[in-house]
Design a protein around this motif. Structure first.
Motif, PDB file in Angstrom:
ATOM      1  N   ARG A  31       7.015 -23.658 -29.756  1.00 36.73           N
ATOM      2  CA  ARG A  31       7.515 -23.170 -31.054  1.00 36.73           C
ATOM      3  C   ARG A  31       8.752 -22.289 -30.865  1.00 36.73           C
ATOM      4  N   ARG A  57       4.781 -27.228 -36.711  1.00 42.28           N
ATOM      5  CA  ARG A  57       4.960 -26.460 -37.949  1.00 42.28           C
ATOM      6  C   ARG A  57       6.327 -25.806 -37.995  1.00 42.28           C
ATOM      7  N   ASP A 335      -6.191 -13.181 -40.721  1.00 40.30           N
ATOM      8  CA  ASP A 335      -4.901 -13.802 -40.436  1.00 40.30           C
ATOM      9  C   ASP A 335      -3.851 -12.690 -40.341  1.00 40.30           C
ATOM     10  N   ALA A 337      -0.860 -12.777 -40.677  1.00 33.06           N
ATOM     11  CA  ALA A 337       0.159 -12.908 -41.709  1.00 33.06           C
ATOM     12  C   ALA A 337      -0.135 -11.985 -42.886  1.00 33.06           C
ATOM     13  N   LEU A 353       5.247 -14.637 -35.366  1.00 35.04           N
ATOM     14  CA  LEU A 353       3.948 -15.252 -35.656  1.00 35.04           C
ATOM     15  C   LEU A 353       3.975 -16.710 -35.209  1.00 35.04           C
ATOM     16  N   LYS A 356      -0.862 -20.069 -35.877  1.00 41.13           N
ATOM     17  CA  LYS A 356      -2.117 -20.571 -35.308  1.00 41.13           C
ATOM     18  C   LYS A 356      -3.301 -19.994 -36.059  1.00 41.13           C
ATOM     19  N   PRO A 357      -4.363 -20.795 -36.205  1.00 37.17           N
ATOM     20  CA  PRO A 357      -5.550 -20.256 -36.870  1.00 37.17           C
ATOM     21  C   PRO A 357      -6.258 -19.218 -36.011  1.00 37.17           C
TER      22      PRO A 357
ATOM     23  N   GLU B   9     -13.660 -27.863 -28.955  1.00 39.48           N
ATOM     24  CA  GLU B   9     -13.767 -26.751 -29.885  1.00 39.48           C
ATOM     25  C   GLU B   9     -14.231 -27.256 -31.234  1.00 39.48           C
ATOM     26  N   PRO B  13     -10.063 -23.711 -39.016  1.00 43.56           N
ATOM     27  CA  PRO B  13      -9.258 -23.590 -40.237  1.00 43.56           C
ATOM     28  C   PRO B  13      -7.776 -23.542 -39.855  1.00 43.56           C
ATOM     29  N   VAL B  14      -6.935 -23.922 -40.797  1.00 45.58           N
ATOM     30  CA  VAL B  14      -5.492 -23.907 -40.550  1.00 45.58           C
ATOM     31  C   VAL B  14      -4.942 -22.535 -40.913  1.00 45.58           C
ATOM     32  N   ALA B  15      -4.037 -22.021 -40.088  1.00 44.93           N
ATOM     33  CA  ALA B  15      -3.424 -20.729 -40.393  1.00 44.93           C
ATOM     34  C   ALA B  15      -2.576 -20.853 -41.661  1.00 44.93           C
ATOM     35  N   THR B  16      -2.690 -19.883 -42.524  1.00 45.48           N
ATOM     36  CA  THR B  16      -1.862 -19.838 -43.725  1.00 45.48           C
ATOM     37  C   THR B  16      -0.477 -19.335 -43.336  1.00 45.48           C
ATOM     38  N   PRO B  17       0.586 -19.956 -43.862  1.00 41.34           N
ATOM     39  CA  PRO B  17       1.894 -19.349 -43.594  1.00 41.34           C
ATOM     40  C   PRO B  17       1.953 -17.982 -44.256  1.00 41.34           C
ATOM     41  N   SER B  18       2.776 -17.115 -43.710  1.00 37.49           N
ATOM     42  CA  SER B  18       2.873 -15.786 -44.294  1.00 37.49           C
ATOM     43  C   SER B  18       3.504 -15.862 -45.678  1.00 37.49           C
ATOM     44  N   ILE B  38      10.832 -19.207 -38.823  1.00 38.24           N
ATOM     45  CA  ILE B  38       9.830 -19.538 -37.796  1.00 38.24           C
ATOM     46  C   ILE B  38       9.180 -18.266 -37.258  1.00 38.24           C
ATOM     47  N   LEU B  40       8.839 -15.365 -38.554  1.00 37.52           N
ATOM     48  CA  LEU B  40       8.034 -14.634 -39.533  1.00 37.52           C
ATOM     49  C   LEU B  40       6.868 -15.466 -40.052  1.00 37.52           C
ATOM     50  N   GLY B  41       6.696 -16.668 -39.507  1.00 35.08           N
ATOM     51  CA  GLY B  41       5.585 -17.504 -39.954  1.00 35.08           C
ATOM     52  C   GLY B  41       5.771 -18.030 -41.368  1.00 35.08           C
ATOM     53  N   GLU B  43       7.036 -20.770 -44.122  1.00 35.28           N
ATOM     54  CA  GLU B  43       7.374 -22.188 -44.263  1.00 35.28           C
ATOM     55  C   GLU B  43       8.541 -22.322 -45.230  1.00 35.28           C
TER      56      GLU B  43
END
Lengths: 391, 391
Positions: A31, A57, A335, A337, A353, A356-357, B9, B13-18, B38, B40-41, B43
């Motif tokens: 990333r 992402r 999170d 975030a 950041l 990632k979950p 694993e 869950p998927v990480a939420t964008p900030s 990127i 700052l997370g 989208e």
């Protein structure tokens, strides 16, 4: 003098990317490599079967597949100027086959050093580099004989697959040794044991190298591990100039010795005032994340320049001091975030950041802060990181 | 002590964008915003019908469509926390309609200032800010009357659509004035004229602002234009502390006055030792590209933080001096990427390529260099930029 025409234009040729780089793996290292690639006009493709991987992402082009599949590796390499890695888990045999069809950097032979801890110890020791006393374990008796010579406890390590504190155990006596040996053998995993070094501190030295032999060494960083996971990094390392100089010369020798291409991280123990080589990573490394905000050239840009055989950039710190603190998943789901705005309230903090979950202890991001001295920088970085973990 | 489990694993869950940010436009400003997003997370989605636009090639999510289509704007806004802009060409009426359904920053009213040069002059003059003498042109006689008061030549500007030297003309006398008026009227474009200012130099002051009223002002930069296109920027501007201070206070007042959100660039003329407001850009601006490598917080990260109403970062220079040189398409076809390796040979140069196809005079990238003084920085940046244009 003329009235400008409208905005309609002739069809234009498409700009060629400056290079196309394929990366095996798509985690946070990929990333941050994608961020660096944008500036240099490089198109980065990443091999992963996870459409939500951190690098995907961030906009790196996804090649669907796995590092364990020879055809997927070839698909990644297609049209790329070079193939490189954000982890060292790929099968050496597959990489060897890939290298017959594509430029692979670092070389599969070099990568073996980062994959197999026993191989790394042997090659480094054979080349005269200082390493902790170690022995390959073929039977529980090997551990006991080693301990008779070096004393209990001893450090046991899985030869392959360990990272972030996994695959490492402290053995207090013969019973634990036999127990571990049996369990690992049942899992098909081989083992080495090492002396438990009486650590004064741990250092990391990043070296960038390109195939034409240009080498750039970063300043010496000090790392703070907890349960084997890197928690904090400070720069410059608060060690004497002589030791720092030795550490840099040692790291450059190791980089040359393993024929590194791109960035290599040399992790060092300081014990009894002397340096021992602990581990190698032939790629950008957690200990070098602070280079993004604190050095003239980030380790990610440097890795791209190195594997592409382009001129390397300078590595100096751009501030008197700097600190990096990892943002690790807290025990309870959360999170980071959600705490970002609070973290950004901290002056001088640079937040990163990874998208990632959450999982407890997982590296979800990091914060870098600059300062007039290490304490100031560390205080800032810790404050921002804490804001995200507390959220 | 436990033997680590395998890598299998549970589904995660998927990480939420900030945050999710929509940007109208996908040029180099959006591309560099994607780089900042990127870390700052965030989208970033960009509205463009060009699948090869610079920001799309950098991995921003493309929303297919045009800034001139109300439905496309709504599609962009869907699921975004805020909609912002990398240019000011969107129709104010469409933006007004969009603002009823989405958070639009800066506001459509504020953006009018950057779209319509006459509107900007009027609002600034009415608010008491110093601007060059100007008048709206309804007939060729208006130009002649203005020239009678201020002397020939005068500066004529298209009210809308001009950038990088387009839409600006120096008129030497009544004949040229009538000719231009007729041609622009035939093209349906309106005009204003201004006094031709006897320039000592041009400055740019970037100000970041968020809706909660936090304001961060960057140091004063000096810009060098050629044929109306920004060629070079140096920082700090070699003007006295008093003038620099006035420039910053003026820019902050303008940012407050137009209710800016995100980054605003205030371009200033220095004439007779005094400041005049030339133009405004309510977005990241070419004059601020050096902030990526030379300031604590880049204008792109700052714009995101501003429009998201997040705390702003610090704006100070991280080096004594800095220079930015644009990489403009040379007269003969050529891709600056071909000269990239040569450019990277220049120590201290930071290269940024936009992934745009060549056209003479087109902005294809830029180089920033730091130095102990402005001359040193400028020499470095020029050398690297020249290496790419000569390629």
């Amino acid at each position: 003098m003329s009235v400008a025409a409208g905005v309609a234009e002739m069809p234009q040729p498409v700009a060629t990317p400056s290079a196309r780089v394929g990366m095996v793996g798509a985690g946070q290292l990929a990333r941050m490599t994608q961020q660096a690639a944008i500036g240099l006009g490089i198109e980065l493709a990443v091999l992963t079967d996870d459409a939500l991987a951190p690098a995907v992402r961030a906009g790196a082009r996804q090649i669907h597949g796995s590092a364990g599949d020879a055809r997927d590796l070839l698909t990644l390499a297609e049209g790329c100027d070079v193939v490189t890695f954000d982890h060292e888990q790929a099968d050496p045999a597959l990489l060897g086959a890939l290298a017959e069809h594509a430029v692979v950097r670092p070389s599969p032979a070099a990568q073996l050093m980062a994959q197999d801890k026993l191989e790394a110890r042997r090659v480094l020791a054979d080349s005269g580099f200082p390493v902790p006393a170690f022995v390959a374990v073929e039977s529980p008796g090997d551990i006991e004989r080693f301990a008779a010579a070096h004393g209990w406890p001893v450090m046991a390590k899985s030869r392959t697959g360990g990272y972030d504190g996994r695959g490492v155990w402290v053995l207090d006596g013969p019973e634990q040794a036999r127990d571990l040996y049996d369990r690992l053998r049942a899992a098909g995993r081989a083992l080495l044991v090492e002396e438990l070094v009486d650590l004064e501190c741990e250092l990391a030295v990043l070296v960038a190298r390109n195939p034409r032999g240009q080498v750039v060494c970063y300043p010496v960083f000090q790392t703070h591990q907890h349960d084997g996971i890197c928690h904090e990094v400070i720069a410059p390392a608060p060690v004497g100039a002589e030791l720092a100089d030795s550490a840099q010369r040692l790291a450059v020798s190791v980089a040359d010795g393993v024929d590194a291409a791109g960035v290599i991280a040399v992790e060092l123990f300081v014990a009894g005032g002397k340096l021992l080589v602990n581990e190698l990573a032939l790629r950008p490394h957690n200990s070098g994340h602070l280079t993004i905000d604190a050095c003239h050239t980030s380790q990610f840009e440097q890795h791209l320049r190195g594997v592409l055989n382009w001129p390397l950039g300078r590595g100096e710190l751009a501030a008197p001091a700097c600190a990096m603190v990892n943002v690790l998943g807290p025990a309870n789901p959360g999170d980071p975030a959600a705490g970002l705005a609070a973290a950004l309230e901290v002056p001088h903090a640079h937040v990163h950041l990874y998208g990632k979950p959450w999982r407890p202890g997982r590296k979800l991001g990091h914060v870098t802060a600059l300062g007039d001295d290490v304490d100031e920088a560390l205080q800032r970085a810790r404050a921002a990181a804490a804001a995200m973990v507390a959220a």
